[in-house]
Design a protein around this motif. Structure first.
Motif, PDB file in Angstrom:
ATOM      1  N   ILE A 110       9.019 -11.840  39.346  1.00  0.00           N
ATOM      2  CA  ILE A 110       9.801 -11.945  38.109  1.00  0.00           C
ATOM      3  C   ILE A 110       9.377 -13.224  37.390  1.00  0.00           C
ATOM      4  O   ILE A 110       9.324 -14.302  38.000  1.00  0.00           O
ATOM      5  CB  ILE A 110      11.308 -11.975  38.424  1.00  0.00           C
ATOM      6  N   TYR A 111       9.020 -13.078  36.117  1.00  0.00           N
ATOM      7  CA  TYR A 111       8.583 -14.220  35.314  1.00  0.00           C
ATOM      8  C   TYR A 111       9.632 -14.516  34.253  1.00  0.00           C
ATOM      9  O   TYR A 111      10.094 -13.606  33.562  1.00  0.00           O
ATOM     10  CB  TYR A 111       7.256 -13.914  34.598  1.00  0.00           C
ATOM     11  N   PHE A 112       9.977 -15.806  34.117  1.00  0.00           N
ATOM     12  CA  PHE A 112      10.920 -16.226  33.070  1.00  0.00           C
ATOM     13  C   PHE A 112      10.105 -16.782  31.899  1.00  0.00           C
ATOM     14  O   PHE A 112       9.496 -17.844  32.013  1.00  0.00           O
ATOM     15  CB  PHE A 112      11.884 -17.278  33.617  1.00  0.00           C
ATOM     16  N   LEU A 151      16.949 -14.945  26.099  1.00  0.00           N
ATOM     17  CA  LEU A 151      16.406 -14.692  27.433  1.00  0.00           C
ATOM     18  C   LEU A 151      15.273 -13.682  27.320  1.00  0.00           C
ATOM     19  O   LEU A 151      15.383 -12.668  26.626  1.00  0.00           O
ATOM     20  CB  LEU A 151      17.524 -14.124  28.331  1.00  0.00           C
ATOM     21  N   HIS A 152      14.187 -13.989  27.986  1.00  0.00           N
ATOM     22  CA  HIS A 152      13.054 -13.062  27.998  1.00  0.00           C
ATOM     23  C   HIS A 152      12.432 -13.103  29.396  1.00  0.00           C
ATOM     24  O   HIS A 152      11.925 -14.129  29.821  1.00  0.00           O
ATOM     25  CB  HIS A 152      12.033 -13.474  26.932  1.00  0.00           C
ATOM     26  N   ILE A 153      12.540 -11.963  30.096  1.00  0.00           N
ATOM     27  CA  ILE A 153      12.058 -11.871  31.480  1.00  0.00           C
ATOM     28  C   ILE A 153      11.062 -10.726  31.574  1.00  0.00           C
ATOM     29  O   ILE A 153      11.237  -9.680  30.953  1.00  0.00           O
ATOM     30  CB  ILE A 153      13.226 -11.583  32.453  1.00  0.00           C
ATOM     31  N   ILE A 186      19.958 -19.324  28.185  1.00  0.00           N
ATOM     32  CA  ILE A 186      21.323 -19.216  28.708  1.00  0.00           C
ATOM     33  C   ILE A 186      21.283 -19.684  30.158  1.00  0.00           C
ATOM     34  O   ILE A 186      20.239 -19.625  30.807  1.00  0.00           O
ATOM     35  CB  ILE A 186      21.868 -17.766  28.605  1.00  0.00           C
ATOM     36  N   LYS A 187      22.411 -20.150  30.630  1.00  0.00           N
ATOM     37  CA  LYS A 187      22.437 -20.717  31.981  1.00  0.00           C
ATOM     38  C   LYS A 187      22.672 -19.607  33.006  1.00  0.00           C
ATOM     39  O   LYS A 187      23.782 -19.089  33.135  1.00  0.00           O
ATOM     40  CB  LYS A 187      23.525 -21.784  32.072  1.00  0.00           C
ATOM     41  N   ILE A 188      21.617 -19.266  33.722  1.00  0.00           N
ATOM     42  CA  ILE A 188      21.692 -18.215  34.746  1.00  0.00           C
ATOM     43  C   ILE A 188      22.225 -18.829  36.040  1.00  0.00           C
ATOM     44  O   ILE A 188      21.752 -19.886  36.482  1.00  0.00           O
ATOM     45  CB  ILE A 188      20.295 -17.593  34.997  1.00  0.00           C
ATOM     46  N   ARG A 245      11.877 -22.097  32.117  1.00  0.00           N
ATOM     47  CA  ARG A 245      10.811 -21.339  31.466  1.00  0.00           C
ATOM     48  C   ARG A 245       9.497 -21.526  32.231  1.00  0.00           C
ATOM     49  O   ARG A 245       9.167 -22.622  32.668  1.00  0.00           O
ATOM     50  CB  ARG A 245      10.664 -21.842  30.029  1.00  0.00           C
ATOM     51  N   GLY A 246       8.782 -20.421  32.396  1.00  0.00           N
ATOM     52  CA  GLY A 246       7.494 -20.476  33.106  1.00  0.00           C
ATOM     53  C   GLY A 246       7.614 -20.271  34.606  1.00  0.00           C
ATOM     54  O   GLY A 246       6.613 -20.143  35.308  1.00  0.00           O
TER      55      GLY A 246
END
Length: 305
Positions: free
Chosen positions: A195-197, A174-176, A202-204, A242-243
């Protein structure tokens, strides 16, 4: 209510009226007994003046050894309840020893009073301002009357107010990246951010933004810390990809916030944090906390958004 030492009934009634009591703004103040009363609002460097009336109960005279009024700024720790620490203490003598047979009124004035700290009712600490009227009576027991008032102090908008930009992540999972438009907010402000993903493996399940207040009292090994969650704001329900970017718009005015207080008279501090909480499908929680500074803006049209 009169607080009497050594007597069953008050020998007189004491009333305190402020000079500009009818025109001055009144605010709600919660008393120790849980009742809420309306009291006048002041700020530092204002003059506090008015009249104090002493009226003997019909048919009685009041013998006394002097009458005085004190303006007190006090801090009370709840783990040391009943012991007040005075950080401001001013006194005016109203009357020399004598006798009072009928209603008598005394003017009083405390000019341009330094009141550096705000009134505060917290979890473990209370800061209050009172006028304390004392009729000294020796063996008969002194008669004491308290009149509360509230102090709030205002700040100009900060000249520098940087945005907050941070990254949070779990390696390869995960990278936010999250961004808030500023780091200092007034009490009626709006928190705007995004907030950018950048990486989601992983399933949030959902994501919340919380406003937390942390109150620290005491020092060293006697430090007590209380954290309250004042607001919980759902940012997202469901799995991000993502994105994806999620906007934040959180209005602060519905919440009972105070300014940030840093080391008030070496007794306590109050700090505020934005807490970003992510929960995955296995109910594991990931969070990132960021301190923000709160301040009280003068009550002008610009202060309300």
């Amino acid at each position: 209510m009169n607080y009497i030492i050594g007597a069953f009934k008050p020998a007189c009634n004491i009333s305190v009226t402020f000079s500009d009591g009818k025109s001055r703004k009144q605010v709600a103040l919660k008393k120790e007994n849980g009742q809420t009363v309306m009291v006048p609002l002041f700020q530092s460097q204002e003059t506090i003046s008015g009249k104090i009336s002493v009226e003997p109960v019909s048919g009685k005279k009041v013998e006394h050894n002097g009458i005085k009024v004190e303006l007190l700024g006090q801090i009370e720790m709840y783990f040391d309840r009943g012991n007040f620490y005075d950080f401001t203490s001013l006194v005016r003598e109203l009357d020399v020893p004598g006798e009072i047979y009928e209603r008598k009124t005394f003017p009083f004035e405390f000019s341009t009073v330094e009141m550096p700290y705000e009134t505060y009712n917290g979890v473990n600490v209370r800061l209050r301002y009172v006028l304390k009227v004392t009729i000294s009576r020796g063996y008969a027991g002194s008669i004491v009357q308290y009149q509360d008032f509230v102090v709030r102090n205002y700040s100009p908008p900060p000249s520098i107010n940087n945005s907050i930009k941070m990254e949070v992540g779990i390696e390869d999972c995960l990278h936010i990246e999250f961004e808030y438009n500023k780091s200092k907010y007034h009490l009626k402000d709006v928190i705007i951010g995004k907030i950018y993903f950048l990486l989601v493996r992983i399933k949030i399940k959902n994501m919340d933004l919380e406003i937390r207040r942390r109150e620290s009292t005491g020092s060293g090994s006697n430090t007590h810390v209380e954290t309250e969650t004042l607001a919980k704001f759902e940012l997202m329900d469901g799995a991000p990809v993502r994105g994806e970017s999620i906007p934040i718009r959180l209005f602060l005015s519905p919440y009972e916030l105070t300014p940030t207080y840093r080391n008030i008279n070496n007794k306590f501090s109050v700090k505020y944090y934005l807490n970003l909480v992510l929960v995955d499908e296995e109910d594991r929680r990931y969070f990132k906390q960021q301190e923000i500074t709160m301040y009280r803006l003068g009550e002008t049209p610009e202060a309300t958004l």
